[in-house]
Motif scaffolding. Sequence first.
Motif, PDB file in Angstrom:
ATOM      1  N   PHE A  94      53.930  49.845  39.087  1.00  0.00           N
ATOM      2  CA  PHE A  94      54.285  49.163  38.144  1.00  0.00           C
ATOM      3  C   PHE A  94      55.063  47.868  38.405  1.00  0.00           C
ATOM      4  CE2 PHE A  94      55.855  53.592  36.247  1.00  0.00           C
ATOM      5  CZ  PHE A  94      54.504  53.884  35.937  1.00  0.00           C
ATOM      6  N   GLY A  95      54.974  46.660  37.532  1.00  0.00           N
ATOM      7  CA  GLY A  95      55.553  45.562  37.676  1.00  0.00           C
ATOM      8  C   GLY A  95      54.811  44.841  38.801  1.00  0.00           C
ATOM      9  N   VAL A  96      53.613  44.705  38.597  1.00  0.00           N
ATOM     10  CA  VAL A  96      52.828  43.897  39.505  1.00  0.00           C
ATOM     11  C   VAL A  96      52.359  42.577  38.784  1.00  0.00           C
ATOM     12  CG1 VAL A  96      50.642  43.633  40.957  1.00  0.00           C
ATOM     13  CG2 VAL A  96      52.202  45.842  41.040  1.00  0.00           C
ATOM     14  N   ASN A  97      53.000  41.538  38.995  1.00  0.00           N
ATOM     15  CA  ASN A  97      52.710  40.387  38.186  1.00  0.00           C
ATOM     16  C   ASN A  97      52.428  39.167  38.753  1.00  0.00           C
ATOM     17  OD1 ASN A  97      52.899  41.580  35.167  1.00  0.00           O
ATOM     18  ND2 ASN A  97      55.061  42.096  36.010  1.00  0.00           N
ATOM     19  N   ASP A  98      52.207  39.061  40.123  1.00  0.00           N
ATOM     20  CA  ASP A  98      51.965  38.036  40.907  1.00  0.00           C
ATOM     21  C   ASP A  98      50.758  38.215  42.154  1.00  0.00           C
ATOM     22  OD1 ASP A  98      53.531  38.741  42.984  1.00  0.00           O
ATOM     23  OD2 ASP A  98      55.466  37.819  42.070  1.00  0.00           O
ATOM     24  N   GLN A  99      50.504  37.147  42.702  1.00  0.00           N
ATOM     25  CA  GLN A  99      49.363  37.360  43.710  1.00  0.00           C
ATOM     26  C   GLN A  99      49.941  38.476  44.848  1.00  0.00           C
ATOM     27  OE1 GLN A  99      46.523  34.132  44.772  1.00  0.00           O
ATOM     28  NE2 GLN A  99      47.208  34.599  47.007  1.00  0.00           N
ATOM     29  N   ALA A 100      51.227  38.077  45.085  1.00  0.00           N
ATOM     30  CA  ALA A 100      51.944  38.494  46.407  1.00  0.00           C
ATOM     31  C   ALA A 100      51.904  40.124  46.132  1.00  0.00           C
ATOM     32  CB  ALA A 100      53.164  37.729  46.605  1.00  0.00           C
ATOM     33  N   ALA A 101      52.308  40.452  45.027  1.00  0.00           N
ATOM     34  CA  ALA A 101      52.569  41.675  44.638  1.00  0.00           C
ATOM     35  C   ALA A 101      50.994  42.552  44.649  1.00  0.00           C
ATOM     36  CB  ALA A 101      53.378  42.172  43.352  1.00  0.00           C
ATOM     37  N   TYR A 102      50.105  41.614  44.199  1.00  0.00           N
ATOM     38  CA  TYR A 102      48.828  42.478  43.905  1.00  0.00           C
ATOM     39  C   TYR A 102      48.419  42.675  45.302  1.00  0.00           C
ATOM     40  CZ  TYR A 102      44.370  43.477  42.432  1.00  0.00           C
ATOM     41  OH  TYR A 102      42.883  44.147  42.113  1.00  0.00           O
ATOM     42  N   CYS A 103      48.526  41.849  46.253  1.00  0.00           N
ATOM     43  CA  CYS A 103      48.173  41.910  47.651  1.00  0.00           C
ATOM     44  C   CYS A 103      48.763  42.946  48.445  1.00  0.00           C
ATOM     45  CB  CYS A 103      48.356  40.493  48.562  1.00  0.00           C
ATOM     46  SG  CYS A 103      47.192  39.118  48.013  1.00  0.00           S
ATOM     47  N   GLU A 159      45.234  38.605  31.517  1.00  0.00           N
ATOM     48  CA  GLU A 159      44.821  37.372  31.345  1.00  0.00           C
ATOM     49  C   GLU A 159      45.006  36.577  32.973  1.00  0.00           C
ATOM     50  OE1 GLU A 159      44.638  33.059  29.012  1.00  0.00           O
ATOM     51  OE2 GLU A 159      45.671  34.873  28.314  1.00  0.00           O
ATOM     52  N   LYS A 160      46.247  36.585  33.280  1.00  0.00           N
ATOM     53  CA  LYS A 160      46.695  35.937  34.728  1.00  0.00           C
ATOM     54  C   LYS A 160      46.093  36.902  35.701  1.00  0.00           C
ATOM     55  CE  LYS A 160      50.793  35.272  37.275  1.00  0.00           C
ATOM     56  NZ  LYS A 160      52.203  35.453  37.397  1.00  0.00           N
ATOM     57  N   MET A 161      46.179  38.213  35.762  1.00  0.00           N
ATOM     58  CA  MET A 161      45.819  39.059  36.702  1.00  0.00           C
ATOM     59  C   MET A 161      44.309  39.253  37.027  1.00  0.00           C
ATOM     60  SD  MET A 161      48.889  39.412  38.228  1.00  0.00           S
ATOM     61  CE  MET A 161      48.484  40.515  39.530  1.00  0.00           C
ATOM     62  N   ASP A 162      43.516  39.403  36.033  1.00  0.00           N
ATOM     63  CA  ASP A 162      42.396  39.236  36.161  1.00  0.00           C
ATOM     64  C   ASP A 162      41.891  38.188  37.133  1.00  0.00           C
ATOM     65  OD1 ASP A 162      39.482  40.213  35.958  1.00  0.00           O
ATOM     66  OD2 ASP A 162      39.191  38.649  34.265  1.00  0.00           O
ATOM     67  N   GLY A 163      42.379  36.733  36.942  1.00  0.00           N
ATOM     68  CA  GLY A 163      41.996  35.639  37.737  1.00  0.00           C
ATOM     69  C   GLY A 163      42.413  35.791  39.061  1.00  0.00           C
ATOM     70  N   ILE A 164      43.445  36.367  39.263  1.00  0.00           N
ATOM     71  CA  ILE A 164      44.199  36.679  40.618  1.00  0.00           C
ATOM     72  C   ILE A 164      43.243  37.883  41.343  1.00  0.00           C
ATOM     73  CG2 ILE A 164      45.988  37.755  41.979  1.00  0.00           C
ATOM     74  CD1 ILE A 164      47.881  36.494  40.219  1.00  0.00           C
ATOM     75  N   ARG A 165      42.822  38.870  40.494  1.00  0.00           N
ATOM     76  CA  ARG A 165      41.969  39.963  41.092  1.00  0.00           C
ATOM     77  C   ARG A 165      40.609  39.412  41.687  1.00  0.00           C
ATOM     78  NH1 ARG A 165      40.299  44.873  37.569  1.00  0.00           N
ATOM     79  NH2 ARG A 165      39.593  43.162  36.052  1.00  0.00           N
ATOM     80  N   ALA A 166      40.096  38.621  40.746  1.00  0.00           N
ATOM     81  CA  ALA A 166      38.956  37.755  40.991  1.00  0.00           C
ATOM     82  C   ALA A 166      38.729  36.995  42.351  1.00  0.00           C
ATOM     83  CB  ALA A 166      38.301  36.946  40.095  1.00  0.00           C
ATOM     84  N   LYS A 167      39.951  36.366  42.561  1.00  0.00           N
ATOM     85  CA  LYS A 167      40.038  35.492  43.653  1.00  0.00           C
ATOM     86  C   LYS A 167      40.201  36.427  44.682  1.00  0.00           C
ATOM     87  CE  LYS A 167      44.088  33.213  44.019  1.00  0.00           C
ATOM     88  NZ  LYS A 167      45.073  32.327  44.023  1.00  0.00           N
ATOM     89  N   VAL A 168      40.954  37.552  44.703  1.00  0.00           N
ATOM     90  CA  VAL A 168      41.048  38.463  45.933  1.00  0.00           C
ATOM     91  C   VAL A 168      39.651  38.951  46.180  1.00  0.00           C
ATOM     92  CG1 VAL A 168      42.166  40.722  46.623  1.00  0.00           C
ATOM     93  CG2 VAL A 168      43.640  38.828  45.401  1.00  0.00           C
TER      94      VAL A 168
END
Length: 324
Positions: free
Chosen positions: A281-290, A306-315
């Motif tokens: 829970f509470g994963v809302n930026d690139q560092a947490a996603y990584c 919207e924000k996290m789909d872009g981060i996922r695509a980058k990763v």
Amino acid sequence: MSLFRILLGMPLIVACLGAACDNGNDDTTSPITAETAAPKLVAHRGGTADRPENTLVAIESALAQRADMIWLSVQVSADGVPVLYRQAALESLTNGTGKVADWPAATLAQLNAGWQFAETSADGIKQYPYRTRPVGIPTLRQALRLIPAEVPIILDMKAMPAATQTAAVAQVLASENAWGRVLIYSTEQDYQQTFAQWPRARVFESRDTTRGRLVSATLGQACSTPAPASGTWAGFELRRKVEVVETFTLGEGRSSVDALFWTPASVKCYRAKGAANLVAFGVNDQAAYCDAKRLGIDAVMVDSPEKMDGIRAKVVKNPEVCGN
């Protein structure tokens, strides 16, 4: 987010109550266990940062942003209809007053669930775009019919008593033939017992059990409770504010810490008996996603698809951004 306390010098007692296990139901959600896989995105309340939470417009937006799962908050109206709303008071998010249980579903549908939803303009001015284009409080049935059958849904039970809401939700899921695409979650442990009478219900492991196992694995460096059965679903914050209280004869000492609960040790503890479906829970930026990706977490609950789909695509395009 509230703190919870860990008492040093006192025994940690953990009970395994009705863990969500693989019970033979159709489960189209395949767990991601490889560390190189990208965790799935769970749209928290349909994407509470992007659109008015738990509304049909939020669900539509999350689906457009390729959310893999939709998390929705459920309460029951005065006439026994499961509706989507999180807060105890209607005035917290809407232009209404009282509680969800005070009004029939038809009345709740006429309230503006986007009344308090604010956006900040480029010049720093707060705006309320949905005050001129109102969105009502939808029913669970409406959401089930809007969300494609292949998109799993997590229903967060918010009202008590549990038995009343369980019966109302179960009736809708049965009539919509939706048991196979829905998971049940609640911080209230009573729902573990009330949904047990519905054989097709898939229920998350109780939060108390999850918290105990994570604390034991991270602070105690041991799996103090038996590993859950393969197929278990468990969710908890990736990081959580914790107050550690050490008791003395004449007083106590306190320390606050931003604790990381999903760790290699706790993930290993969960998967000792096979595949467990783990949600951070509470994963809302690139560092947490990584962090979640490196741990092999299956899915992450996000406020802004919207924000996290872009981060996922980058990763996914460039795994090196996570330091792998």
